[in-house]
Scaffold this active site. Structure first.
Site, PDB file in Angstrom:
ATOM      1  N   ARG A 143     -37.729  58.604  16.778  1.00  0.00           N
ATOM      2  CA  ARG A 143     -37.342  59.557  17.818  1.00  0.00           C
ATOM      3  C   ARG A 143     -38.467  59.705  18.843  1.00  0.00           C
ATOM      4  O   ARG A 143     -39.599  60.055  18.493  1.00  0.00           O
ATOM      5  CB  ARG A 143     -37.013  60.912  17.180  1.00  0.00           C
ATOM      6  CG  ARG A 143     -36.765  62.037  18.163  1.00  0.00           C
ATOM      7  CD  ARG A 143     -36.151  63.209  17.442  1.00  0.00           C
ATOM      8  NE  ARG A 143     -36.315  64.462  18.174  1.00  0.00           N
ATOM      9  CZ  ARG A 143     -35.746  65.617  17.824  1.00  0.00           C
ATOM     10  NH1 ARG A 143     -34.966  65.662  16.751  1.00  0.00           N
ATOM     11  NH2 ARG A 143     -35.954  66.713  18.531  1.00  0.00           N
ATOM     12  N   ASP A 175     -38.050  76.646  13.781  1.00  0.00           N
ATOM     13  CA  ASP A 175     -37.995  75.216  13.486  1.00  0.00           C
ATOM     14  C   ASP A 175     -39.357  74.620  13.816  1.00  0.00           C
ATOM     15  O   ASP A 175     -39.540  73.935  14.817  1.00  0.00           O
ATOM     16  CB  ASP A 175     -36.886  74.574  14.329  1.00  0.00           C
ATOM     17  CG  ASP A 175     -36.794  73.067  14.131  1.00  0.00           C
ATOM     18  OD1 ASP A 175     -37.165  72.592  13.041  1.00  0.00           O
ATOM     19  OD2 ASP A 175     -36.363  72.373  15.073  1.00  0.00           O
ATOM     20  N   ASP A 180     -32.873  64.548   9.039  1.00  0.00           N
ATOM     21  CA  ASP A 180     -33.861  64.885  10.062  1.00  0.00           C
ATOM     22  C   ASP A 180     -35.163  65.269   9.362  1.00  0.00           C
ATOM     23  O   ASP A 180     -35.299  66.384   8.857  1.00  0.00           O
ATOM     24  CB  ASP A 180     -33.312  66.055  10.887  1.00  0.00           C
ATOM     25  CG  ASP A 180     -34.299  66.627  11.870  1.00  0.00           C
ATOM     26  OD1 ASP A 180     -35.290  65.946  12.182  1.00  0.00           O
ATOM     27  OD2 ASP A 180     -34.072  67.766  12.345  1.00  0.00           O
ATOM     28  N   HIS A 190     -34.540  61.813  23.459  1.00  0.00           N
ATOM     29  CA  HIS A 190     -34.161  63.219  23.583  1.00  0.00           C
ATOM     30  C   HIS A 190     -34.580  63.767  24.943  1.00  0.00           C
ATOM     31  O   HIS A 190     -35.602  63.356  25.505  1.00  0.00           O
ATOM     32  CB  HIS A 190     -34.838  64.021  22.470  1.00  0.00           C
ATOM     33  CG  HIS A 190     -34.110  65.251  22.060  1.00  0.00           C
ATOM     34  ND1 HIS A 190     -32.799  65.502  22.391  1.00  0.00           N
ATOM     35  CD2 HIS A 190     -34.520  66.323  21.331  1.00  0.00           C
ATOM     36  CE1 HIS A 190     -32.435  66.662  21.884  1.00  0.00           C
ATOM     37  NE2 HIS A 190     -33.455  67.187  21.241  1.00  0.00           N
ATOM     38  N   GLY A 234     -28.339  65.880   8.939  1.00  0.00           N
ATOM     39  CA  GLY A 234     -29.027  66.871   8.103  1.00  0.00           C
ATOM     40  C   GLY A 234     -30.109  67.556   8.903  1.00  0.00           C
ATOM     41  O   GLY A 234     -31.292  67.229   8.805  1.00  0.00           O
ATOM     42  N   SER A 235     -29.705  68.526   9.685  1.00  0.00           N
ATOM     43  CA  SER A 235     -30.528  69.114  10.737  1.00  0.00           C
ATOM     44  C   SER A 235     -31.620  70.048  10.219  1.00  0.00           C
ATOM     45  O   SER A 235     -31.337  71.031   9.532  1.00  0.00           O
ATOM     46  CB  SER A 235     -29.608  69.901  11.687  1.00  0.00           C
ATOM     47  OG  SER A 235     -30.350  70.703  12.567  1.00  0.00           O
ATOM     48  N   GLY A 236     -32.864  69.742  10.597  1.00  0.00           N
ATOM     49  CA  GLY A 236     -33.967  70.644  10.282  1.00  0.00           C
ATOM     50  C   GLY A 236     -33.860  71.936  11.057  1.00  0.00           C
ATOM     51  O   GLY A 236     -34.182  73.016  10.543  1.00  0.00           O
ATOM     52  N   PHE A 237     -33.391  71.854  12.308  1.00  0.00           N
ATOM     53  CA  PHE A 237     -33.207  73.052  13.116  1.00  0.00           C
ATOM     54  C   PHE A 237     -32.182  73.985  12.475  1.00  0.00           C
ATOM     55  O   PHE A 237     -32.412  75.190  12.348  1.00  0.00           O
ATOM     56  CB  PHE A 237     -32.744  72.666  14.526  1.00  0.00           C
ATOM     57  CG  PHE A 237     -32.397  73.847  15.397  1.00  0.00           C
ATOM     58  CD1 PHE A 237     -33.376  74.519  16.110  1.00  0.00           C
ATOM     59  CD2 PHE A 237     -31.087  74.295  15.501  1.00  0.00           C
ATOM     60  CE1 PHE A 237     -33.060  75.624  16.898  1.00  0.00           C
ATOM     61  CE2 PHE A 237     -30.757  75.389  16.285  1.00  0.00           C
ATOM     62  CZ  PHE A 237     -31.745  76.053  16.990  1.00  0.00           C
TER      63      PHE A 237
END
Length: 292
Positions: free
Chosen positions: A157, A56, A83, A188, A43-46
């Site tokens: 993260r 973002d 996310d 990352h 569920g990507s915030g970006f």
């Protein structure tokens, strides 16, 4: 007994079963990802920010993201990894946020150790400010304490490599977050080769599984990631929105060039295809049963 989506994800992580997650910015993208055979939805915030055509950078509210996660969870049968950026505040905020995402149908959250409001990790000259290790440990511990289902997964993260702080700091933070209760660590990097990530993996204790997002280093294949042993999930973090932008640009440009849809129409999914994705068959069944 039926296995829940929460149990599916936790069982995979604990057994070492490798999982793939595809980004989605709406339920349709999530349905297509499940149809393609991915194990989970990111569920990507970006992606959601991009779909609203805003940066973002915590521009969208938690409510907007939460509503989309709920809509995605309702239309898919695979786990949803939400996310939540920096957790929308400090440890107190996190304590209130986690039950809401759990109730919305997410099976996991990923929370990053940057300051609020964040800047996207993908910007080459982004403002990458990390919070103190102890502060983020508190946020991880608060997230773990706030979940109702013990199978709900909390992922910490680590943004130290993104911020240019080096391997030692990245490993130090990862170990601290695992100690605070994180069920997995997302590491990352925006380097164009996987060398930095591979070095981190080789130095990792293996205390909890790792999560990778190989956007910047696509040459690292799933088989190569499996061979590294310590990775539990690979997330394809922005490919749904990029594919959508590419397809729409191409089709829109051709319609303008052709002065109509006569040349693009045959190459597009049919209206029936779209109706099927909308769940038209289920609606027809309801009509036959209840519209008297």
């Amino acid at each position: 007994m039926t296995t829940t989506k929460h149990q599916q994800l936790r069982s995979a992580l604990e057994s070492g079963r490798f999982q793939t997650a595809m980004a989605a910015h709406n339920p349709l993208a999530a349905v297509l990802a499940e149809e393609a055979g991915f194990d989970a939805i990111w569920g990507s915030g970006f992606e959601l920010s991009a779909s609203f055509a805003v940066p973002d950078a915590n521009i969208l509210s938690m409510g907007q993201h939460l509503d989309m996660m709920r809509a995605i969870a309702q239309r898919t049968s695979i786990p949803l990894i939400a996310d939540i950026d920096t957790g929308f505040g400090n440890a107190i905020n996190v304590s209130y946020v986690i039950p809401q995402y759990e109730a919305a149908g997410a099976s996991a959250i990923v929370m990053e150790d940057k300051s609020f409001p964040k800047d996207t990790s993908l910007r080459s000259d982004g403002r990458q400010e990390l919070v103190r290790i102890e502060e983020f440990q508190g946020k991880i511990a608060a997230a773990c304490a706030a979940r109702h289902d013990p199978n709900f997964v909390v992922v910490g993260r680590v943004e130290a490599l993104i911020a240019g702080l080096g391997q030692e700091e990245a490993l130090r933070r990862a170990e601290a977050y695992a100690e605070a209760g994180a069920d997995a660590i997302l590491i990352h990097s925006k380097q164009k080769t996987p060398d930095e990530i591979v070095e981190f993996i080789n130095g990792w204790s293996g205390k909890v599984p790792l999560v990778l997002v190989p956007t910047a280093y696509p040459q690292l294949t799933e088989q190569a990631i499996r061979d590294l042993k310590k990775v539990g999930i690979v997330i394809y973090g922005n490919h749904a929105i990029r594919a959508a932008v590419q397809a729409m640009r191409s089709v829109f440009a051709q319609i303008r060039a052709d002065g109509g849809i006569q040349n693009v129409n045959a190459a597009l999914p049919t209206v029936k295809d779209i109706l099927d994705l909308q769940g038209d068959a289920a609606m027809r069944k309801l009509e036959s049963e209840f519209l008297r």
